[in-house]
Design an enzyme around this catalytic site. Structure first.
Site, PDB file in Angstrom:
ATOM      1  N   ASP A  60       0.877  -1.163   0.000  1.00 41.52           N
ATOM      2  CA  ASP A  60       0.000   0.000   0.000  1.00 41.52           C
ATOM      3  C   ASP A  60       0.923   1.223   0.000  1.00 41.52           C
ATOM      4  O   ASP A  60       1.984   1.221   0.621  1.00 41.52           O
ATOM      5  CB  ASP A  60      -0.857  -0.048   1.272  1.00 41.52           C
ATOM      6  N   ASP A 233      -7.701  -6.977   0.070  1.00 37.97           N
ATOM      7  CA  ASP A 233      -6.903  -7.116   1.291  1.00 37.97           C
ATOM      8  C   ASP A 233      -7.842  -6.823   2.442  1.00 37.97           C
ATOM      9  O   ASP A 233      -8.756  -6.006   2.321  1.00 37.97           O
ATOM     10  CB  ASP A 233      -5.751  -6.116   1.322  1.00 37.97           C
ATOM     11  N   CYS A 271     -14.108 -27.957   8.440  1.00 38.28           N
ATOM     12  CA  CYS A 271     -12.862 -27.234   8.169  1.00 38.28           C
ATOM     13  C   CYS A 271     -11.650 -28.134   8.402  1.00 38.28           C
ATOM     14  O   CYS A 271     -11.580 -28.850   9.396  1.00 38.28           O
ATOM     15  CB  CYS A 271     -12.792 -25.994   9.067  1.00 38.28           C
ATOM     16  N   CYS A 273      -8.501 -27.049   8.767  1.00 40.86           N
ATOM     17  CA  CYS A 273      -7.336 -26.304   9.265  1.00 40.86           C
ATOM     18  C   CYS A 273      -6.745 -26.977  10.510  1.00 40.86           C
ATOM     19  O   CYS A 273      -7.392 -27.785  11.169  1.00 40.86           O
ATOM     20  CB  CYS A 273      -7.691 -24.847   9.550  1.00 40.86           C
ATOM     21  N   CYS A 276      -9.039 -26.596  13.632  1.00 46.58           N
ATOM     22  CA  CYS A 276     -10.240 -27.445  13.689  1.00 46.58           C
ATOM     23  C   CYS A 276      -9.893 -28.928  13.775  1.00 46.58           C
ATOM     24  O   CYS A 276     -10.662 -29.716  14.319  1.00 46.58           O
ATOM     25  CB  CYS A 276     -11.140 -27.165  12.489  1.00 46.58           C
ATOM     26  N   HIS A 302      -7.463 -20.437  11.587  1.00 44.71           N
ATOM     27  CA  HIS A 302      -8.803 -20.847  11.130  1.00 44.71           C
ATOM     28  C   HIS A 302      -9.433 -19.774  10.235  1.00 44.71           C
ATOM     29  O   HIS A 302      -9.953 -20.086   9.161  1.00 44.71           O
ATOM     30  CB  HIS A 302      -9.709 -21.137  12.322  1.00 44.71           C
TER      31      HIS A 302
END
Lengths: 346, 346
Positions: A60, A233, A271, A273, A276, A302
């Site tokens: 940015d 973003d 999920c 991940c 999880c 997560h």
């Protein structure tokens, strides 16, 4: 793009973002020019090696800080003057110094310095800001020199269609590698934001990436993709983790709540991940109550998995020509993901 | 043993402690009986599954909190009465309730409840405390019932040799699986601590583990191992990481200091940890200044690697019959590891 403002993701090791398949991180020119400073990158090497991130970085330009820190910053034709928050020294963020800093940072995608003001400002102010943005865009292109780093232009104009047309027409005439819609998520309603994206996205060339800056919630992303946006973003996945809040397919789970004390189920049973696969809501609730900061890492992983999965499914639907179908089936459900999950269902 | 008081290591994912080869974590009975509570473990399963730690857990009995929170706790023959810091309810930590909680937690090594007072207390107080500790030790053994979990006894007596003899003689007559020296690192000098370990360690059976509770610095560990101690727990590696301080073979590095701003070298060039393999002191310094909490994870991983490596080298030296040689060569260097690294050598 997960947000690594100062060269680190909040709460989690960058290697997790790599594991999750994120390809671009966002870092911030304003903060990095203050600390460690442009000279640091010039002498010691670029941000990729500093933070050990092997994939791409988008920086940015600092334009958003012209909005969020407007009370501490003085804006003139030349650029934005301010004092460093580390040592009080006077600094200038101009199109040229922003590009010079981004060149030293070595980002893969540089952004032009733009003048971002509240999207609900009077038309005369919005027009002045977009005209300054155009003049700064030309100076940024000039300052780019022979850099091989990509450079994106930014279209301003608030929620005013005439102004967005004017800005898009000026900015897209310049030789940028991609185009962003700036000045959104800074005061307007969700409907105004969607209408603006719907109007402005088609004004951008369809052979270049279209980046809508600073959004957003799951439904923001779905509605923006539907209107032709490609890149985003957002700090939400890690910012909500700071508070102990996780996204799930059935709505947000606020792990501070006592109702999770005995819930022996993961945040989201579908999920995959690390969080999880390993932890129950009861354990995550316990860590939140015990103020163990590691829980912010567990939730961030997560939430970033959740966002990555949402974007991945949209991309697959586009590639498979089934985005409209996905939208028809899932829009209501995705809109509800930003609401708080109301009840416990083990 | 790294310290996971409430079922989480400070700053880092437990999986890193597993990767580093740590075999036992310490968790705290007092804190876990308050939250999530003994009923939680009884209904939902033990701490291993709660925090997903596949190796061993040792639970402190809560005895240390009788010392550190002595102003909020009332101690009688029955046990220690206090109010929960979460909801103010009255609670009793007795030998029986401590063992019942540790059984529900499912730790691999339980500790008896002991009465820990400042090591510099008057002899009459120290004697009363050790006698209560002995009576509680007998009640703890009784309360253990048919549990297959190991149970360690604790020897008290401050820095007084007569009292340590008396306590060791009483405690070692009981059928414990291991023995600890308690009441150290609670007010005495380093020399007094070493003298006490030197005197008391040989009073413990040499076919059972000897655990010196609550120490310590690198030199504390070396001197205690030299005197016959086997096991330790210490918060230093993660507690110093909170402040931005890392251990190295040449002394402690305080990453808050500006002298590291441009140091493009790792914390320790001979260290193989994730942090030293990836990050420079300059980057870690930047994250400390930017208050990015992830730096505490990076430093914790390094500090736990440092401690693990120190213990590993001592173990190898003992197995190779070269501990005295190692001590002779390295004691001065290891003593200096607790001092601050004085200069930059890049």
């Amino acid at each position: 793009m997960p947000v690594a403002t100062q060269g680190a993701l909040r709460h989690i090791d960058l290697s997790f973002a790599d594991d999750l398949g994120y390809q671009v991180l966002l870092a911030n020119t304003y903060h990095l020019m203050i600390r460690p400073g442009v000279e640091h990158f010039q002498s010691n090497g670029d941000l990729h090696s500093f933070m050990r991130w092997p994939r791409s970085v988008l920086t940015d330009s600092g334009g958003f800080q012209l909005f969020s820190l407007s009370k501490q910053i003085r804006i003139t034709e030349e650029g934005a003057s301010f004092r460093s928050y580390t040592d009080g020294r006077k600094m200038l963020l101009s199109p040229e110094s922003s590009i010079a800093t981004q060149r030293a940072i070595g980002s893969d995608i540089m952004m032009v310095l733009d003048h971002c003001i509240p999207s609900t400002s009077p038309v005369t102010d919005l027009r002045k800001a977009l005209q300054l943005t155009t003049r700064w865009a030309k100076r940024s292109l000039e300052a780019r020199g022979d850099s091989k780093q990509a450079l994106f232009g930014i279209v301003q104009g608030g929620c005013n269609q005439e102004l967005r047309s004017e800005s898009a027409s000026e900015i897209t005439q310049l030789a940028f590698d991609g185009f962003a819609l700036g000045g959104l998520a800074v005061g307007e309603t969700r409907a105004e934001r969607e209408d603006t994206i719907e109007f402005a996205a088609p004004l951008l060339p369809d052979d270049r990436p279209r980046y809508v800056m600073g959004i957003g919630t799951p439904i923001d992303l779905l509605e923006a993709v539907r209107r032709g946006a490609d890149m985003f973003d957002c700090i939400l996945p890690t910012a909500l983790a700071t508070q102990g809040v996780a996204f799930t397919s059935l709505g947000k789970v606020d792990l501070r709540r006592g109702i999770y004390r005995n819930v022996n189920a993961p945040l989201d049973k579908d999920c995959a991940c690390r969080t999880c696969q390993r932890f129950t809501r009861a354990y995550l609730h316990h860590l939140v109550k015990a103020k163990e900061s590691i829980v912010q890492q567990h939730i961030s992983i997560h939430n970033l998995t959740f966002y990555r999965s949402l974007m991945y499914r949209m991309r697959q639907a586009i590639l498979g020509n089934s985005f409209s179908e996905m939208y028809g089936k899932e829009a209501d459900k995705i809109a509800a993901m930003d609401l708080e999950f109301p009840t416990v269902t083990e």
